[in-house]
Design an enzyme around this catalytic site. Structure first.
Site, PDB file in Angstrom:
ATOM      1  NE  ARG A  39      80.900  43.545  41.873  1.00 13.31           N
ATOM      2  CZ  ARG A  39      81.087  44.552  42.713  1.00 13.31           C
ATOM      3  NH1 ARG A  39      80.237  45.575  42.713  1.00 13.31           N
ATOM      4  NH2 ARG A  39      82.102  44.558  43.554  1.00 13.31           N
ATOM      5  CE  LYS A  64      81.297  39.914  45.288  1.00  8.32           C
ATOM      6  NZ  LYS A  64      82.319  39.560  44.276  1.00  8.32           N
ATOM      7  CE1 TYR A 109      90.825  43.391  36.973  1.00  9.16           C
ATOM      8  CE2 TYR A 109      90.206  44.222  39.141  1.00  9.16           C
ATOM      9  CZ  TYR A 109      89.865  43.636  37.935  1.00  9.16           C
ATOM     10  OH  TYR A 109      88.571  43.286  37.696  1.00  9.16           O
ATOM     11  CG  HIS A 147      86.971  45.979  44.242  1.00  8.74           C
ATOM     12  ND1 HIS A 147      88.107  45.956  43.452  1.00  8.74           N
ATOM     13  CD2 HIS A 147      86.104  45.098  43.676  1.00  8.74           C
ATOM     14  CE1 HIS A 147      87.924  45.101  42.456  1.00  8.74           C
ATOM     15  NE2 HIS A 147      86.723  44.575  42.566  1.00  8.74           N
ATOM     16  NE  ARG A 180      83.954  44.342  38.901  1.00  9.80           N
ATOM     17  CZ  ARG A 180      83.567  45.358  39.653  1.00  9.80           C
ATOM     18  NH1 ARG A 180      82.897  46.365  39.104  1.00  9.80           N
ATOM     19  NH2 ARG A 180      83.840  45.398  40.946  1.00  9.80           N
TER      20      ARG A 180
END
Length: 388
Positions: free
Chosen positions: A208, A249, A363, A353, A330
């Site tokens: 990221r 994150k 995606y 993730h 990304r």
């Protein structure tokens, strides 16, 4: 003959100056000996008496209701001033911008006690014609939290915003992914620019923007650890971000990624170029140990990265630089891996993730269930540039 009021029952009189009827009630004395008097006013005797009844009910309920002039703008400004203490400065800035641009101009003048669910519904419906669903949720949250704070401080009886659902807003611009040909064009166009190393690392690792902006040389191992058991190839430790406290994150976003050979090569060159930048900057250099920084060592923010990224893309054939953002590197990473057969679970793990659901939802058009894995696949896609 009408019955005379008992002593202390209050009264009803005409206020010549205000041109209104004033109904009063005496409720005894406070601890300091001062008389407690509650008042209600209206254009008619009946209206004044009804207002007084409301005030007395609020008093019995223990509510210190705000003055009649207390507005939605007062509640929002109070929340912005005191309700966001200790939050990240960017969070405060975003909430302030949303409130000042969307909440206060539309509802700010409304008296807080008069704000109704219908007012909020109409406001959200009007905003849904121009704002995305995500922005609508954000402005609804700002108003909701402001009124909730006001209610907790006895400024209003209830929070009508909680009764209103957020409508569907305008669709945002869908994220895109570079094809292999476009990715090669981008890498070629970025050569020689200040963003070359950043673009290569972002595209070939899927990290990221917030993670790369916080990446330090202490977390980059270009030689790997050949003496470890088992031996470790060249890698980066994605353990920090520019978020408050430096945390990533999610918990699973904290990961260590092997570096494709092309990344290792450009990072060695970038390390050397940064040394020259440090020498040229002299006393102006600010040492933060960052891999990607400004020409004087300062941290980069998302705006800096986006501007430099689009500048680097201007020379890429068949690509409109203004239509692309750094985060789509990304997306491209995931799409390229899926096209080469990397399974969904592995892609999710590589991009950090928290689960496969996010990866699949974002995606799903590119994902195909096949088998292979990260850095080795990227080495196969992007052939190592021969040494000059």
């Amino acid at each position: 003959m009408s019955k005379r009021r008992s002593r202390g029952d209050g009264g009803l009189h005409w206020d010549e100056k205000r041109q209104r009827w004033i109904a009063t009630a005496n409720l005894g004395f406070d601890p300091s000996g001062k008389r407690i008097v509650k008042r209600g006013s209206g254009r008619t005797k009946t209206e004044a008496k009804n207002k007084l009844k409301e005030v007395l009910r609020d008093h019995e309920d223990g509510l210190a209701i705000a003055p009649s002039g207390y507005t939605v703008a007062d509640a929002v400004n109070d929340w912005l001033t005191y309700g966001l203490a200790g939050r990240d400065p960017r969070t405060v800035e975003n909430c302030t911008i949303l409130s000042q641009n969307h909440v206060i101009p539309a509802l700010g003048a409304r008296k807080l006690r008069d704000l109704s669910a219908e007012d909020v519904d109409r406001w959200l419906a009007a905003k849904s014609r121009t704002l995305s669903t995500r922005t609508l949720q954000a402005v609804h949250s700002c108003l909701n939290r402001s009124i909730k704070r006001a209610m907790a401080r006895d400024k209003v009886k209830r929070n009508v915003v909680e009764l209103c659902s957020v409508p569907q807003g305008q669709p945002g611009r869908p994220s895109k992914a570079l094809t292999l040909a476009q990715a090669e064009a981008v890498l070629k166009a970025a050569e020689g620019s200040s963003m070359h190393a950043y673009i290569v690392v972002a595209l070939l690792t899927g990290a990221r923007t917030e993670e790369l902006c916080a990446l330090t040389w202490d977390h980059v191992f270009l030689k790997g650890r050949p003496d470890a058991d088992p031996p470790q190839p060249p890698h980066i430790a994605v353990w920090r971000s520019v978020r408050r406290g430096g945390d990533t994150k999610t918990r699973k976003s904290r990961r260590t990624l092997a570096l494709p050979a092309r990344c290792v090569e450009v990072l060695w060159q970038h390390f050397e170029d940064q040394g020259w930048d440090r020498l040229a900057a002299g006393d102006k250099w600010e040492e933060h140990g960052l891999v990607f920084s400004s020409a004087v060592g300062k941290p980069l923010n998302a705006t800096n990265v986006r501007r430099a990224f689009r500048q680097a893309l201007k020379a890429a054939e068949g690509i409109n630089a203004d239509e692309w953002t750094p985060r789509e590197l990304r997306h491209s990473f995931v799409s390229l891996l899926s096209d080469r057969g990397v399974p969904l679970e592995e892609i999710s793990r590589l991009v950090g993730h928290s689960g496969t659901a996010v990866t699949e939802e974002v995606y799903r058009k590119q994902i195909r269930p096949v088998i292979q894995t990260g850095a080795v696949v990227m080495d196969g896609i992007f052939k190592r540039v021969p040494e000059r």
